[in-house]
Design a protein around this motif. Sequence first.
Motif, PDB file in Angstrom:
ATOM      1  N   CYS A 162       1.590  -6.669  -3.535  1.00  0.00           N
ATOM      2  CA  CYS A 162       0.558  -5.823  -2.944  1.00  0.00           C
ATOM      3  C   CYS A 162      -0.443  -6.693  -2.174  1.00  0.00           C
ATOM      4  O   CYS A 162      -1.103  -7.560  -2.740  1.00  0.00           O
ATOM      5  N   GLY A 163      -0.536  -6.443  -0.880  1.00  0.00           N
ATOM      6  CA  GLY A 163      -1.443  -7.213  -0.032  1.00  0.00           C
ATOM      7  C   GLY A 163      -2.892  -7.033  -0.450  1.00  0.00           C
ATOM      8  O   GLY A 163      -3.690  -7.972  -0.379  1.00  0.00           O
TER       9      GLY A 163
ATOM     10  N   ALA B 211      -4.230  -0.926  -2.516  1.00  0.00           N
ATOM     11  CA  ALA B 211      -4.179  -1.654  -3.781  1.00  0.00           C
ATOM     12  C   ALA B 211      -4.421  -0.794  -5.016  1.00  0.00           C
ATOM     13  O   ALA B 211      -4.789  -1.301  -6.057  1.00  0.00           O
TER      14      ALA B 211
ATOM     15  N   HIS C 245       2.566  -1.335  -7.057  1.00  0.00           N
ATOM     16  CA  HIS C 245       3.754  -1.985  -6.517  1.00  0.00           C
ATOM     17  C   HIS C 245       3.601  -3.492  -6.440  1.00  0.00           C
ATOM     18  O   HIS C 245       2.477  -4.015  -6.415  1.00  0.00           O
TER      19      HIS C 245
ATOM     20  N   MET D 207       0.843  -1.175   0.000  1.00  0.00           N
ATOM     21  CA  MET D 207       0.000   0.000   0.000  1.00  0.00           C
ATOM     22  C   MET D 207       0.888   1.237   0.000  1.00  0.00           C
ATOM     23  O   MET D 207       1.404   1.632   1.035  1.00  0.00           O
TER      24      MET D 207
HETATM   25 ZN   LIG Z   1      -0.579  -2.329  -2.009  1.00  0.00          ZN
END
Ligand SMILES: [Zn+2]
Length: 178
Positions: free
Chosen positions: A62-63, A22, A59, A1
């Motif tokens: 990304c979670g 995200a 990126h 993030m």
């Molecule tokens: Zn992210």
Amino acid sequence: MISSLVAWRRSASAIASSQDAANPRPSWSSAVAIRGSPFAALEFAVQVLKVRHIVVLGHARCGGIRAFAEGGPPLSPGDSIHKWMSLIAPAVELAGPPEGDGDYLTRLEQASIAMSLDNLLTFPYVAEAVRGGRLFLHGAYFDVATGRMFVRDGIGFTPMKVEPVSSEFEQSLGEHGN
Ligand SMILES: [Zn+2]
């Protein structure tokens, strides 16, 4: 993030950034429906600051994208997080099937950048500024593991050439508190 939208004028002397999980950049119609600070920031940057460049920065690892791809936590359909993350859905089509070439999450992360750029053009004042050559949209992708930055071109994402940062540039960043 990390920062999903960075807009600047005069070599980053003024930076307006909006950070969202995200990095989905909604379309104008969703923006009207949702309303909120990211859209105010965009409007202010384009209409008032008259920024010349907007960078949609995604990126790796990304979670948020991973959570979306894996179905995410059990959030109710009325939940704000669920609503916000559902904005990524159109990127799934762009990314192609999970079993296709290369890492699926990388494709989804990069597709989300492409989708966000398309969505930016649905804002009438953005489209008008781009058409008039007053505003340029860019996509970038940061690989957090290797520290490499990629920029979006006509084909895909290519590694960015990095040049040493001048001391004047560093100073100018310090002056603006970023
Ligand atoms: Zn992210």
